[in-house]
Design an enzyme around this catalytic site. Structure first.
Site, PDB file in Angstrom:
ATOM      1  N   HIS A  24      -6.561   8.866  -0.140  1.00 22.85           N
ATOM      2  CA  HIS A  24      -5.402   9.215  -0.972  1.00 22.85           C
ATOM      3  C   HIS A  24      -5.517   8.638  -2.382  1.00 22.85           C
ATOM      4  CE1 HIS A  24      -3.843   5.083  -0.820  1.00 22.85           C
ATOM      5  NE2 HIS A  24      -4.222   5.081   0.445  1.00 22.85           N
ATOM      6  N   GLU A  99      -3.030   4.930   8.125  1.00 19.64           N
ATOM      7  CA  GLU A  99      -3.718   3.668   7.893  1.00 19.64           C
ATOM      8  C   GLU A  99      -3.528   2.748   9.093  1.00 19.64           C
ATOM      9  OE1 GLU A  99      -6.008   1.820   7.000  1.00 19.64           O
ATOM     10  OE2 GLU A  99      -5.701   1.704   4.828  1.00 19.64           O
TER      11      GLU A  99
END
Length: 244
Positions: A24, A99
């Protein structure tokens, strides 16, 4: 323009899936070096510009059959920008691409987190397996609901295998996070290898998954050539296990 088959799909060659995994764009927490884990900050302005740049690069390459992403805002927004540029109508969001959950360390400054719980961060050396390291450290869950590295590996590798099987002969884009991508890279390594990698924001990490054997290979890692000359490279922080 229809999805373009992945390389290696020509007659007489083994079909495979090309999986382009993108980290990202930057967040304010990245810039401040705060442990994000599964906390949910959105992209900052630099991160949105990084996402536009990587999306422009991907739009000039073979069109992906699909775009997948972690459901956390920083990944989902990056994926939406990529999908729009590549002419893909929707983004498939899934928690399996999140994550690593960093437990009670989430929200702390990186240096403070290391000082608070140095034992928790010794496990990060598993990304570069060192002589004398404790193999059991991969099973150690972080306090406060955090994940072990083996738990992270199981969920992200399993989901990427599912994606690969659904898109044999095609190219797909997946947007995820630093520690997650490091675990995907580690899945391609020989046992007990000592490979350390740098996964900057919006880096491209290209895997090929055999449609016959399911074997993975890593073709490219940490590629941020699209950021050079754009003023973003110095701020595209590497994946350190918590997208910090």
């Amino acid at each position: 323009m229809s999805p373009t088959p992945a390389q290696g799909a020509s007659a007489g060659e083994e079909l495979s899936t090309e999986v382009v995994v993108v980290r990202h764009g930057e967040t304010a927490w990245n810039a401040s070096r705060i442990v994000q884990g599964q906390m949910d900050p959105e992209l900052n302005e630099a991160g949105r510009q990084q996402a536009v740049v990587v999306a422009r690069r991907l739009s000039r390459e073979a069109k992906p059959a699909a775009v997948y992403s972690s459901d956390l805002k920083r990944a989902a927004e990056t994926a939406e920008i990529i999908a729009k540029a590549c002419g893909v109508s929707n983004v498939v969001l899934n928690e399996a691409l999140r994550e690593r959950h960093m437990g009670y360390l989430q929200g702390l400054k990186w240096d403070d987190a290391v000082a608070k719980s140095p034992d928790s961060f010794r496990g990060f050396d598993i990304f570069k397996i060192t002589e004398g390291s404790d193999p059991d450290s991969r099973n150690q869950e972080l306090p406060g609901g955090g994940e072990s590295l083996n738990q992270l590996n199981e969920r992200c590798v399993s989901y990427l295998n599912k994606i690969a099987q659904e898109h044999i002969g095609e190219r797909v884009v997946v947007v995820s996070h630093g520690a997650t991508i490091l675990e995907l890279c580690r899945h391609t390594d020989p046992p007990d290898s000592s490979i350390r990698r740098h996964i900057p924001n919006t880096s491209l990490n290209v895997f090929r998954v055999s449609g016959v054997t399911g074997q993975w290979s890593l073709e490219r890692c940490g590629d941020v050539s699209h950021l050079k000359g754009n003023g973003f490279l110095e701020n595209s922080f590497g994946g350190d296990g918590a997208s910090a």
